[in-house]
Scaffold this motif. Sequence first.
Motif, PDB file in Angstrom:
ATOM      1  N   UNK A  17     -18.100  71.913   4.652  1.00 12.26           N
ATOM      2  CA  UNK A  17     -17.534  73.250   4.450  1.00 12.26           C
ATOM      3  C   UNK A  17     -16.247  73.517   5.237  1.00 12.26           C
ATOM      4  N   UNK A  18     -15.853  72.555   6.073  1.00 12.10           N
ATOM      5  CA  UNK A  18     -14.565  72.666   6.743  1.00 12.10           C
ATOM      6  C   UNK A  18     -14.525  73.589   7.954  1.00 12.10           C
ATOM      7  N   UNK A  19     -15.677  74.040   8.455  1.00 11.38           N
ATOM      8  CA  UNK A  19     -15.664  74.920   9.625  1.00 11.38           C
ATOM      9  C   UNK A  19     -15.053  74.200  10.827  1.00 11.38           C
ATOM     10  N   UNK A  20     -14.286  74.939  11.597  1.00  9.86           N
ATOM     11  CA  UNK A  20     -13.635  74.335  12.776  1.00  9.86           C
ATOM     12  C   UNK A  20     -14.510  74.501  14.024  1.00  9.86           C
ATOM     13  N   UNK A  21     -15.310  75.571  14.030  1.00 15.63           N
ATOM     14  CA  UNK A  21     -16.222  75.803  15.156  1.00 15.63           C
ATOM     15  C   UNK A  21     -17.624  76.035  14.591  1.00 15.63           C
ATOM     16  N   UNK A  22     -18.612  75.411  15.212  1.00 18.74           N
ATOM     17  CA  UNK A  22     -19.993  75.549  14.736  1.00 18.74           C
ATOM     18  C   UNK A  22     -20.834  76.146  15.868  1.00 18.74           C
ATOM     19  N   UNK A  23     -21.585  77.182  15.521  1.00 18.35           N
ATOM     20  CA  UNK A  23     -22.456  77.801  16.523  1.00 18.35           C
ATOM     21  C   UNK A  23     -23.900  77.541  16.099  1.00 18.35           C
ATOM     22  N   UNK A  24     -24.755  77.128  17.010  1.00 18.43           N
ATOM     23  CA  UNK A  24     -26.178  77.041  16.691  1.00 18.43           C
ATOM     24  C   UNK A  24     -26.905  78.125  17.482  1.00 18.43           C
ATOM     25  N   UNK A  25     -27.888  78.714  16.823  1.00 14.00           N
ATOM     26  CA  UNK A  25     -28.542  79.874  17.441  1.00 14.00           C
ATOM     27  C   UNK A  25     -29.979  79.966  16.938  1.00 14.00           C
ATOM     28  N   UNK A  26     -30.915  80.383  17.783  1.00 16.61           N
ATOM     29  CA  UNK A  26     -32.300  80.542  17.332  1.00 16.61           C
ATOM     30  C   UNK A  26     -32.413  81.772  16.434  1.00 16.61           C
ATOM     31  N   UNK A  30     -15.044  81.116  22.428  1.00 15.92           N
ATOM     32  CA  UNK A  30     -13.710  81.262  23.034  1.00 15.92           C
ATOM     33  C   UNK A  30     -13.193  79.979  23.689  1.00 15.92           C
ATOM     34  N   UNK A  31     -13.972  79.300  24.545  1.00 10.66           N
ATOM     35  CA  UNK A  31     -13.432  78.096  25.197  1.00 10.66           C
ATOM     36  C   UNK A  31     -13.067  77.006  24.185  1.00 10.66           C
ATOM     37  N   UNK A  32     -13.761  76.983  23.040  1.00  5.23           N
ATOM     38  CA  UNK A  32     -13.443  75.953  22.039  1.00  5.23           C
ATOM     39  C   UNK A  32     -12.156  76.316  21.324  1.00  5.23           C
ATOM     40  N   UNK A  33     -12.019  77.589  20.968  1.00  7.78           N
ATOM     41  CA  UNK A  33     -10.797  78.027  20.287  1.00  7.78           C
ATOM     42  C   UNK A  33      -9.578  77.796  21.186  1.00  7.78           C
ATOM     43  N   UNK A  34      -9.750  78.025  22.488  1.00  6.22           N
ATOM     44  CA  UNK A  34      -8.637  77.806  23.423  1.00  6.22           C
ATOM     45  C   UNK A  34      -8.428  76.328  23.747  1.00  6.22           C
TER      46      UNK A  34
END
Length: 321
Positions: A75-84, A99-103
């Motif tokens: 799907x081309x996402x640049x940042x992936x978050x995993x969450x319960x 934020x730290x990944x985007x920066x």
Amino acid sequence: MKITAILPAYNEEVSIGSVVLHAMQHVDEVLVIDDGSTDRTAEVAKLAGAQVIRHPKNMGKGMALKTGFECVERNGAKVIVTMDSDGQHDPEDIQKLTAPIIKGEADIVNGSRYIGGNGKNTPIYRRIGQNLLDSATNINCGLHITDTQSGFRAFARHTLPAFRFESKGLAIESEMLSDAAKAGLTIKEVEIGVRYDVDGSSENPVSHGFKVMTQVLHDMELNRPLYYFTVPGLVFATTGIFLGLSFLRDFYNGGSLSVGPTMLMIMLTLIGSFMVFTGIILHSMSRLINEGKNVKKADKKTFQVSHAIKKVKSNVGRESS
Ligand SMILES: Nc1nc2c(ncn2[C@@H]2O[C@H](COP(=O)(O)OP(=O)(O)O)[C@@H](O)[C@H]2O)c(=O)[nH]1
Ligand SMILES: [Mg+2]
């Protein structure tokens, strides 16, 4: 920058709706992996606006994350978050994680309950178990993570190939840290809040803890043979030798040797020495394998550089003619 949240969910119809709605305020897309739930998790997640992928039967959290990561490959996402999806995590914390990944300051961000004196509401018996798992995981990976069992994390896209997804169940959190460490990725931790006033566990914490510990130790067998074999081996062998010396002293002073303790002494010394050497041999083998890998990587880099030089030369040639 496209952000996708992956929510593994197993029978979470009560919480999934609000978690999806809330998470959507902070990401571009929410992907719920419904892992063979027998309730209406998938229906509720869809109604709330999530993309839903269903496993036909329950396969475990590790497998659900694997499915999710395979999907974001496409799907081309640049940042992936995993969450319960049980409502223990607060979607408001998503921005802190991304934020730290985007920066560009980190490859992976781990949401931790325990930095900054947080996590005081963690029940004490859980904290003891988690401390053990944290220590084992950190020794295995050579990291200093304060909350190794956190399911709330953010990943930069380029980290995707690092993960092997071998652990099918809840040991996946430790496995992913181990993979990240092996790939030399930078991991940062940020403080998150966790709720314990919701029905937050699908499994008994004791059996959960044992399962994760078994997996971590299994991983350690190959990653850290010196810790796994040599250290306990040294303890056994030293105990055996001390026992032997004290038996010998008693014998000289006129005492007699009894069969049981003497056998124990011999066993401890033999098994201990065997473990010491096994650890050393495995350690050398893994070093050789890693050196082999580094040579391959270096070869690849040299090839890329020489290829780039050739390209520049041919471009220069074309421009000047
Ligand atoms: N896909 C999938 N998710 C699971 C499974 N078991 C638990 N989960 C999810 O993983 C997350 C964490 O599980 P949970 O039982 O709350 O773990 P704990 O909070 O560490 O005790 C929750 O979102 C669960 O819905 C499973 O078998 N499959
Ligand atoms: Mg939970």
